[in-house]
Design a protein around this motif. Structure first.
Motif, PDB file in Angstrom:
ATOM      1  N   ASP A 267       1.257   5.788  13.457  1.00 34.68           N
ATOM      2  CA  ASP A 267       1.638   7.025  12.747  1.00 34.68           C
ATOM      3  C   ASP A 267       0.756   8.182  13.212  1.00 34.68           C
ATOM      4  O   ASP A 267       1.231   9.293  13.442  1.00 34.68           O
TER       5      ASP A 267
ATOM      6  N   THR B 286       0.817  -1.207   0.000  1.00 29.87           N
ATOM      7  CA  THR B 286       0.000   0.000   0.000  1.00 29.87           C
ATOM      8  C   THR B 286       0.857   1.267   0.000  1.00 29.87           C
ATOM      9  O   THR B 286       0.649   2.151  -0.833  1.00 29.87           O
TER      10      THR B 286
ATOM     11  N   SER C 284       4.353   1.580  -0.220  1.00 31.54           N
ATOM     12  CA  SER C 284       5.632   1.687  -0.933  1.00 31.54           C
ATOM     13  C   SER C 284       5.931   0.425  -1.727  1.00 31.54           C
ATOM     14  O   SER C 284       5.245  -0.597  -1.592  1.00 31.54           O
TER      15      SER C 284
ATOM     16  N   ARG D 211      -0.672   2.468  10.787  1.00 33.45           N
ATOM     17  CA  ARG D 211      -0.995   3.889  10.650  1.00 33.45           C
ATOM     18  C   ARG D 211      -1.697   4.464  11.889  1.00 33.45           C
ATOM     19  O   ARG D 211      -1.810   5.671  12.028  1.00 33.45           O
TER      20      ARG D 211
HETATM   21  N1  LIG Z   1      10.020   1.933  14.059  1.00 36.48           N
HETATM   22  C1  LIG Z   1       8.729   1.996  13.712  1.00 36.48           C
HETATM   23  N2  LIG Z   1       7.789   2.174  14.663  1.00 36.48           N
HETATM   24  C2  LIG Z   1       6.471   2.237  14.349  1.00 36.48           C
HETATM   25  N3  LIG Z   1       6.005   2.126  13.095  1.00 36.48           N
HETATM   26  C3  LIG Z   1       6.900   1.951  12.112  1.00 36.48           C
HETATM   27  C4  LIG Z   1       8.293   1.864  12.347  1.00 36.48           C
HETATM   28  N4  LIG Z   1       8.918   1.674  11.159  1.00 36.48           N
HETATM   29  C5  LIG Z   1       7.939   1.632  10.223  1.00 36.48           C
HETATM   30  N5  LIG Z   1       6.736   1.806  10.784  1.00 36.48           N
HETATM   31  C6  LIG Z   1       5.416   1.888  10.126  1.00 36.48           C
HETATM   32  O1  LIG Z   1       5.198   0.761   9.321  1.00 36.48           O
HETATM   33  C7  LIG Z   1       4.320   1.114   8.260  1.00 36.48           C
HETATM   34  C8  LIG Z   1       4.802   0.492   6.986  1.00 36.48           C
HETATM   35  O2  LIG Z   1       4.863  -0.888   7.174  1.00 36.48           O
HETATM   36  P1  LIG Z   1       4.923  -1.867   5.944  1.00 36.48           P
HETATM   37  O3  LIG Z   1       4.873  -3.258   6.504  1.00 36.48           O
HETATM   38  O4  LIG Z   1       6.080  -1.507   5.090  1.00 36.48           O
HETATM   39  O5  LIG Z   1       3.543  -1.473   5.241  1.00 36.48           O
HETATM   40  P2  LIG Z   1       2.957  -1.781   3.797  1.00 36.48           P
HETATM   41  O6  LIG Z   1       3.604  -3.085   3.398  1.00 36.48           O
HETATM   42  O7  LIG Z   1       1.498  -1.884   4.044  1.00 36.48           O
HETATM   43  O8  LIG Z   1       3.266  -0.648   2.875  1.00 36.48           O
HETATM   44  C9  LIG Z   1       4.264   2.632   8.198  1.00 36.48           C
HETATM   45  O9  LIG Z   1       2.981   3.067   8.563  1.00 36.48           O
HETATM   46  C10 LIG Z   1       5.354   3.061   9.180  1.00 36.48           C
HETATM   47  O10 LIG Z   1       5.059   4.241   9.858  1.00 36.48           O
END
Ligand SMILES: Nc1ncnc2c1ncn2[C@@H]1O[C@H](COP(=O)(O)OP(=O)(O)O)[C@@H](O)[C@H]1O
Ligand SMILES: O=C(CO)[C@@H](O)[C@H](O)COP(=O)(O)O
Length: 470
Positions: free
Chosen positions: A302, A11, A13, A299
Motif C-alpha cells: 500500500d 485489523t 476490516s 501495507r
Molecule cells: N490486489 C491487491 N494487491 C495488493 N494488495 C492488496 C490487494 N487487494 C488487497 N490488498 C491489500 O491487502 C490488505 C488487506 O488484507 P487482509 O488480509 O484483508 O488484511 P487484514 O485481515 O489484516 O485486515 C490491504 O492492505 C490491501 O491493500
C-alpha cells in the motif's frame, strides 16, 4: 439448507461470510472497514460487525456463528462489563520496554518459552497489561476482566451477560502470554507479574463447544427465523481460523499476507522457541500452530503504491516490469518497526540506489521483494521442509506477489482461489459446533494455482546484510 456464518474482525476490516453448513458453499458475504490506528474503542468493531452483517444480507436465517479476530488485542473491562479504555492492538509497540522487563523478570527468554510457548514482544497481551499498570494505574485498578477482540465480540453477541460469562478458545488464549499451550491452563502468576493483580480471564472452551446463544432481535443479529436462537461457536484468533479455512494439512505451511505477515504450520506437539522468532501457539482444533509474524506485510505494498501514485494493480504491473533483484535496489520495509526480528523502534530503509535503478518499476519490485524477504526468513525460522507453501491474505491478490514469491522463497508457491480464509475458517468452526463430530466437517475446495520461478541469487543475502545493520 442449514446456514452458518463466519466473522473475521481483523485489523483493517470486518468480513462476514454465510455458507451452507454441509457443503461449505458460499451463499453471501459482506464487509465494513475498521478505523485506522493501533488503539481503538472496541465499539468500532461492534459497529463494523453490524455493518458487515447487514452488507451480507443479515444472519437471521443462520443456525450458528463464529467470530475470529485479530490476536492479542488488550480489551479491559470493569466489574460491570464496561470498556475501561481503548483497546491496544497487536501492532501497537508502546509496550516494547515492558516486554523486555517481563522477559528479564521471569529469568530470560527460555523461561517464557517454557512457560507459555512464546517469548513475549510488544504484540503480546501480557506486555500491554504491564504497560497499563505502569502508565495508567487507575485504569489497571479498574480492570476487573481482560479479554481479546474475539472474546469480547462473542460475548456482546450473547447480550453482554456479565463478565463471568466471558469465553475464549485455546488458539487465542495462546497469544496472551499468560496461558500455556503445553498444559492447557492459565498462568495467573504471569498475569500478576504483569499487572500486580489478577483480573478475571475468559473460560477456555473446547474447540467445538458452544460459547453461548444470540437472541432473536439482538443488535447485530436481527430477527432469527422461527424465533430460533443463533448458536455461538467458541471463535478463535484470525490465524487459527485461517488454518481451518485454508484446510491446512500436515506438512503444509501457510504464508498469509494481511496487515501482518504470518507464516505457520499445523503441529501435533507444542513448541517452545527460546529465540522468540517462532510463537508456539495452539490451533482451533486441539492441536498446535507454530507461527512467525511480521508487522510489515500488505501495507508495505500500500505504501509503495501511495509513493508511486498507482493502484495495487498498477504497483503489480510496475514490479513485474523491473528485472529480478530490482537492479540492486533493496527495501528493508520496517515501516511500523518490526516484530520478527524484534526491532520495535526501527524504520524502513532503501539501499543501493543508482541512476540505473531510479525508476518506479525498480522501486515497486524492491517493495515486493523486501516484504517477501521478511516472510522467507519466517519460513526458515519455522525450520520445516514443507510439502506445500500456500499463499493467502489480501496481499496474495497481487499478481506480482504471486509471481515473485517462489523466487524469493526458493520453492513453488500454491495460491488458492482468492477468498476470505479467516471468515471461512470461522464459518467451518460454526458448522463443527452444529455437527458435533470429533473433527471439523470436510468442505470441498478448488485446486490451488501453482506458481514457480527461478531463485534470484543475491536478493536474500543483500536483504539480510542490510537488515542486520538496522
Ligand atoms: N490486489 C491487491 N494487491 C495488493 N494488495 C492488496 C490487494 N487487494 C488487497 N490488498 C491489500 O491487502 C490488505 C488487506 O488484507 P487482509 O488480509 O484483508 O488484511 P487484514 O485481515 O489484516 O485486515 C490491504 O492492505 C490491501 O491493500
Ligand atoms: O499478531 C498477530 C499474530 O500473532 C497478527 O497476525 C494479528 O492476529 C493480526 O492479524 P491480521 O489483521 O494481519 O490478519
Amino acid at each position: 439448507m442449514t446456514l452458518v456464518a463466519g466473522v473475521d474482525s481483523s485489523t483493517q476490516s470486518c468480513k462476514v461470510v454465510v455458507r451452507d453448513a454441509e457443503t461449505g458453499r458460499l451463499v453471501r458475504e459482506g464487509r465494513a472497514p475498521h478505523p485506522a490506528g493501533t488503539e481503538i474503542h472496541p465499539d468500532h468493531w461492534w459497529n463494523a460487525l453490524q455493518e458487515a452483517v447487514a452488507a451480507a444480507g443479515g444472519i437471521g436465517d443462520v443456525a450458528a456463528l463464529s467470530v475470529a479476530a485479530q490476536q492479542h488485542g488488550m480489551v479491559c473491562l470493569d466489574e460491570h462489563g464496561e470498556v475501561v479504555r481503548d483497546a491496544l492492538l497487536w501492532n501497537d509497540t508502546r509496550s516494547a520496554r515492558a516486554a523486555d522487563d517481563l522477559v528479564t523478570e521471569l529469568g530470560g527468554p527460555a523461561a517464557w518459552a517454557e512457560a507459555t510457548g512464546s517469548v513475549p514482544v510488544a504484540s503480546f497481551t501480557v506486555t500491554k497489561l504491564r504497560w497499563l499498570a505502569e502508565h495508567e494505574p487507575e485504569n489497571a485498578a479498574r480492570t476487573a476482566a481482560v479479554c481479546l477482540p474475539h472474546d469480547w465480540l462473542t460475548w456482546r453477541l450473547a447480550g453482554s451477560p456479565g463478565i463471568g460469562a466471558l469465553t475464549t478458545d485455546r488458539g487465542d488464549a495462546s497469544g496472551t502470554g499468560y496461558w500455556s499451550p503445553a498444559t492447557g491452563s492459565y498462568r495467573p502468576d504471569l498475569l500478576k507479574l504483569a499487572m500486580g493483580h489478577t483480573p478475571l480471564v475468559p473460560r477456555v472452551l473446547d474447540p467445538a463447544a458452544q460459547a453461548g446463544e444470540a437472541h432473536a432481535g439482538a443488535p447485530g443479529v436481527g430477527p432469527v427465523a422461527g424465533g430460533a436462537l443463533l448458536r455461538l461457536a467458541p471463535g478463535t484468533g484470525d490465524n487459527m481460523a485461517a488454518a481451518l479455512g485454508a484446510g491446512l494439512l500436515p506438512g503444509d505451511v501457510v504464508v498469509s499476507i494481511g496487515t501482518s505477515g504470518t507464516v505457520f504450520a499445523c503441529a501435533d506437539a507444542p513448541s517452545a522457541d527460546a529465540s522468540g522468532a517462532v510463537a508456539g501457539f495452539a490451533d482451533a482444533t486441539g492441536r498446535f500452530l507454530p507461527l512467525v509474524c511480521t508487522l510489515n506485510a500488505a501495507r508495505v505494498l500500500d505504501a509503495a503504491a501511495r509513493i508511486l501514485e498507482v493502484t495495487p494493480a498498477g504497483l503489480s504491473d510496475l514490479a513485474l516490469q523491473a528485472p529480478p533483484g530490482a537492479g540492486g535496489l533493496t527495501l528493508v520495509p520496517y515501516l511500523e518497526g518490526e516484530r520478527t526480528p524484534n526491532k520495535p523502534d526501527a524504520s524502513g530503509s532503501l539501499h543501493g540506489l543508482r541512476l540505473s535503478n531510479s525508476t518506479p518499476a525498480h522501486l515497486a519490485r524492491a517493495a515486493v521483494e523486501g516484504m517477501l524477504c521478511g516472510l522467507a526468513d519466517g519460513l526458515d525460522a519455522l525450520g520445516l521442509d514443507p510439502a506445500r507453501v500456500l499463499l493467502i491474505g489480501g496481499g496474495a491478490r497481487s499478481e506480482a506477489v504471486r509471481r515473485i514469491a517462489p523466487s524469493v522463497f526458493g520453492r513453488p508457491v500454491l495460491v488458492p482461489e482468492p477468498g476470505e480464509y479467516v471468515a471461512d475458517g470461522a464459518a467451518r468452526q460454526a458448522a463443527w459446533l452444529l455437527a458435533g463430530t470429533p473433527e471439523p466437517p470436510r468442505w470441498r475446495s478448488g485446486d490451488p494455482e501453482t506458481f514457480e520461478a527461478e531463485p534470484v541469487p543475491g536478493v536474500r543475502a543483500r536483504y539480510a546484510e542490510i537488515a542486520a545493520t538496522i
